[in-house]
Scaffold this motif. Structure first.
Motif, PDB file in Angstrom:
ATOM      1  N   GLN A   1      17.227  -6.929  10.488  1.00 19.81           N
ATOM      2  CA  GLN A   1      16.124  -7.510   9.734  1.00 19.81           C
ATOM      3  C   GLN A   1      15.065  -6.449   9.469  1.00 19.81           C
ATOM      4  O   GLN A   1      14.684  -5.717  10.375  1.00 19.81           O
TER       5      GLN A   1
ATOM      6  N   GLU B   1      25.728 -25.507  15.498  1.00 20.68           N
ATOM      7  CA  GLU B   1      25.023 -26.171  16.593  1.00 20.68           C
ATOM      8  C   GLU B   1      23.575 -26.409  16.197  1.00 20.68           C
ATOM      9  O   GLU B   1      22.943 -25.563  15.574  1.00 20.68           O
TER      10      GLU B   1
ATOM     11  N   ASN C   1      20.132 -28.235  18.191  1.00 19.12           N
ATOM     12  CA  ASN C   1      19.711 -28.848  19.435  1.00 19.12           C
ATOM     13  C   ASN C   1      18.190 -28.752  19.550  1.00 19.12           C
ATOM     14  O   ASN C   1      17.586 -27.777  19.118  1.00 19.12           O
ATOM     15  N   TYR C   2      17.592 -29.765  20.171  1.00 18.05           N
ATOM     16  CA  TYR C   2      16.148 -29.741  20.394  1.00 18.05           C
ATOM     17  C   TYR C   2      15.789 -29.282  21.808  1.00 18.05           C
ATOM     18  O   TYR C   2      14.644 -29.383  22.199  1.00 18.05           O
TER      19      TYR C   2
ATOM     20  N   ARG D   1      13.260 -22.064   8.476  1.00 14.99           N
ATOM     21  CA  ARG D   1      12.424 -21.966   9.671  1.00 14.99           C
ATOM     22  C   ARG D   1      11.161 -21.171   9.382  1.00 14.99           C
ATOM     23  O   ARG D   1      11.214 -20.030   8.920  1.00 14.99           O
ATOM     24  N   THR D   2      10.039 -21.819   9.624  1.00 13.65           N
ATOM     25  CA  THR D   2       8.760 -21.132   9.598  1.00 13.65           C
ATOM     26  C   THR D   2       8.104 -21.357  10.960  1.00 13.65           C
ATOM     27  O   THR D   2       8.706 -21.940  11.851  1.00 13.65           O
ATOM     28  N   GLU D   3       6.867 -20.926  11.082  1.00 15.40           N
ATOM     29  CA  GLU D   3       6.217 -21.054  12.382  1.00 15.40           C
ATOM     30  C   GLU D   3       6.055 -22.513  12.798  1.00 15.40           C
ATOM     31  O   GLU D   3       6.127 -22.843  13.980  1.00 15.40           O
TER      32      GLU D   3
ATOM     33  N   GLU E   1      10.861 -26.611  10.883  1.00 15.76           N
ATOM     34  CA  GLU E   1      12.265 -26.180  10.894  1.00 15.76           C
ATOM     35  C   GLU E   1      13.108 -27.324  10.360  1.00 15.76           C
ATOM     36  O   GLU E   1      12.987 -28.463  10.818  1.00 15.76           O
TER      37      GLU E   1
ATOM     38  N   ARG F   1      12.187 -30.554  12.456  1.00 12.89           N
ATOM     39  CA  ARG F   1      11.267 -30.438  13.587  1.00 12.89           C
ATOM     40  C   ARG F   1       9.939 -29.902  13.044  1.00 12.89           C
ATOM     41  O   ARG F   1       9.910 -28.982  12.241  1.00 12.89           O
TER      42      ARG F   1
ATOM     43  N   ASN G   1       5.989 -28.667  14.299  1.00 11.45           N
ATOM     44  CA  ASN G   1       5.096 -28.299  15.390  1.00 11.45           C
ATOM     45  C   ASN G   1       3.663 -28.454  14.908  1.00 11.45           C
ATOM     46  O   ASN G   1       3.278 -27.922  13.866  1.00 11.45           O
TER      47      ASN G   1
ATOM     48  N   GLU H   1       5.218 -31.326  19.313  1.00 13.98           N
ATOM     49  CA  GLU H   1       6.394 -31.136  18.466  1.00 13.98           C
ATOM     50  C   GLU H   1       7.087 -32.465  18.255  1.00 13.98           C
ATOM     51  O   GLU H   1       7.220 -33.260  19.195  1.00 13.98           O
TER      52      GLU H   1
END
Lengths: 479, 173
Positions: free
Chosen positions: A59, A117, A119-120, A145-147, A150, A178, A180, A186
């Protein structure tokens, strides 16, 4: 395997292990109780996992240049000299193999192809993952996905996982999100659906054999009852009729904390309607017939709610983790046989760890659990309870077992923990010297090799024992 | 069992090498996230761990932090260029530059694995000593990200910083 060796030569290697010896002078196999419902500690066996990550394009921060890597994970529950399988590689499996790529087409999206996969998180004291999705799927997945946000979407085929010996394509797709909020809250919600379509001519595709009685099936008497009703006409036994099969799972998650001593609380919930079974084979007078039992197994549901809270009572001196769970498994087709698919259970576990120094800790844990069968007795409270399977009376033709529908289990565990990396209940590696004690209403409620028959020719005495003690020397590490 | 634990807990680590009178040393800790170009400060506990190792060796650390220190380090992640960028802020004393690069690895058996790449560089009097290594760390919760990963790597990084300092002091630095 060749791929793994090749990857290992240059890959970033991570993994997990736990290995232990638990001499058991009471005839057990080294585990304090039957399963993780009483807390994972002293109830799990050896385990090893190795994950390899090969970065192909790294990255570049702040740029939109594509990146990609390859992951392979091999794992299994055996270690040399620790269990009956002797660490054999035959018990290891390539559980994950996938390629990830980012910055391709969409910003902040990671594409994944291979095993999937979602999962939380898990209940650490139980080693359970109630909100796992897509773990049975080979396909493609995208994760935005960000801060703070997701979102994951994936689809593929779960046939090899759900029906490994009777493979048929099971299309599956899942979506999970999800959010936050300000770092202290969350919320997550998601679901996965499965569809196994009708395929004419494919014996592994879903079918229904008409007219099967549930009790006759579990007793293995479907064919004999047919022949009794239709003498000499076994060849006229009804043919299976093709159909569709489907199932689904919904999950939810709430997490919060980050205030003073309250480090974090997680609450997980899941509700699943299990996928119907395929066929079973029954024999009569030398002839074998495949019975399609999808209609007898399509009303199985599982409700699970679990929570865990991590508290820092005195920073770097004393931590506490409290966890609890409730499960309710229902089988709408089954009103007669006690099984794991038809029971209610709940459990609570408390673990406290005091740090005598950064490296030397004292651990104490206690758990209390109850399991209740919905369809009658399934636990033996006494060594002679084979004679008491039905309301205190013997029933040789009964489907119940033992003399109680309820099992209550208490466990206490304690000992010294050496954590080279310092304080933390979940800090590893850990070297532990532990003592554990269990009381169960069930007789000999732990893995053992006792002879349970009350036959007069039994060369060994049966034993009545509700307390169980083990001493453990064990190591656990993530690396 | 408790007596064993108490006796083990009483064992103290050996003191590190000392070399003469107290001397100043500038310390710069940097967090380079994989998804953000900006160099930012490391967490307080990480700073405390590194400063603690420096203080144990008869050195007087001065932590340089904040946008004023880190902004010149953002354009380039090459250590040698960063040392040049820091030169105007440094006095005649040496500088200890600790660069951390946390990268998410995967969820592994119930914990979130991160790999924190670390480069520890000590520059003094035209000489530099450097050490690069990776620290695997495991975070319990999904919401814990780069800062938590660097925080979790503190014990290992502090120990390696101590080794670099010992090598430097043992060589007459």
């Amino acid at each position: 395997m060749i791929l793994l060796v090749g990857l290992a030569l240059s890959a970033d290697v991570g993994g997990y292990l736990r290995v232990m010896t638990r001499p058991d002078l009471e005839g057990g196999d080294g585990r304090l109780g039957y399963w993780n419902l009483y807390g994972r500690l002293l109830n799990e066996g050896p385990y090893a996992a190795l994950e390899l990550r090969q970065e192909i394009l790294d990255q570049k921060p702040g740029t939109l240049q594509p990146w990609t890597d390859v992951h392979a994970k091999i794992e299994g529950g055996t270690v040399a000299n620790a269990d009956t399988n002797g660490g054999s590689l035959a018990w290891m499996r390539l559980s994950q193999l996938y390629v990830q790529a980012g910055n391709i087409g969409l910003r902040d999206v990671t594409w994944r192809l291979g095993t999937l996969e979602q999962n939380y998180g898990d209940l650490g004291l139980y080693d359970m993952k109630p909100t796992l999705l897509l773990h049975d799927t080979l396909g493609a997945q995208a994760r935005y996905r960000t801060e703070r946000v997701e979102v994951t979407a994936g689809l593929g085929d779960a046939g090899w996982s759900i029906k490994p010996d009777q493979y048929n394509t099971v299309f599956t797709g899942a979506v999970a999100a999800r959010v936050n909020v300000a770092g202290h809250l969350e919320l997550g919600v998601g679901g996965q659906g499965y569809l196994e379509p009708m395929v004419l001519g494919n014996r592994n595709a879903p079918h229904v054999t008409p007219g099967i009685d549930y009790e006759a099936w579990v007793r293995g008497e479907v064919l004999s009852e047919w022949v009794q009703a239709h003498p000499g006409q076994l060849s006229e036994f009804p043919n299976p009729e093709p159909t569709h099969a489907n199932s689904w799972k919904g999950v939810g998650y709430v997490g919060g904390g980050g205030f003073g001593a309250w480090r974090w609380t997680t609450v997980y919930a899941s509700y699943a309607r299990l996928h119907p079974q395929g066929y079973v084979t029954e024999a009569y007078d030398g002839d074998e017939v495949e019975l399609y039992v999808g209609e007898l197994t399509d009303e199985r549901t599982q409700l699970f709610v679990g929570s865990e809270t991590q508290l820092t009572i005195v920073p770097d001196r004393w931590d506490v983790v409290i966890a609890g769970l409730y499960g309710d498994n229902q089988d709408g087709d089954n009103e007669i046989v006690p099984t794991d698919d038809d029971r209610t259970f709940f459990s609570g576990v408390v673990r406290t760890q005091v740090y005598l120094s950064p490296v030397v800790h004292l651990l104490l844990e206690s758990s209390l659990a109850e399991e209740v069968s919905h369809n009658g007795n399934t636990y033996r409270e006494h060594q002679d309870s084979l004679f008491e399977s039905n309301g205190g009376a013997a029933d040789a033709d009964g489907l119940e077992y033992g003399d109680s529908d309820t099992r209550v289990t208490w466990q206490g565990k304690g000992g010294v923990v050496l954590n080279p990396l310092g304080p933390g209940i979940y800090t590893r590696p850990s070297l532990r010297l532990l003592y554990g004690v269990q009381y169960s209403t069930q007789n000999n409620a732990f893995g053992n090799s006792f002879v349970e028959t009350l036959d007069e020719y039994n060369d060994f005495d049966t034993v009545e024992r509700h307390w169980h003690n083990v001493v453990a020397l064990e190591a656990e590490a993530w690396f | 069992m408790v007596l064993i634990a108490l006796s083990l807990a009483c064992l103290k680590p050996a003191p590190p090498a000392q070399n003469g009178a107290l001397r100043p040393l500038a310390v710069v800790n940097v967090l380079d996230a994989a998804n953000d170009r900006a160099a930012v400060d490391t967490p307080d506990r990480f700073d405390a761990a590194v400063l603690g190792e420096v203080s144990r060796r008869a050195l007087v650390p001065t932590l340089l932090q904040g946008p004023e220190t880190l902004a010149p380090l953002t354009p380039n992640r090459e250590t040698s260029q960063r040392l040049r960028a820091l030169a105007p802020q440094m006095g005649t004393e040496g500088v200890l530059l600790v660069e951390t690069r946390p990268v998410y690895y995967s969820e592994l058996n119930g914990q979130y694995r991160w790999t924190v790449g670390v480069v520890v560089t000590l520059a003094s009097g035209g000489q530099t000593a450097s050490r690069a290594f990776d620290v695997p760390v495991f975070l319990r919760y999904h919401h814990e990200r780069e800062e938590a990963a660097v925080d979790a790597a503190s014990p290992v990084v502090a120990r390696k910083v101590g080794e670099v300092l010992d090598t430097w002091l043992g060589g007459g630095g």
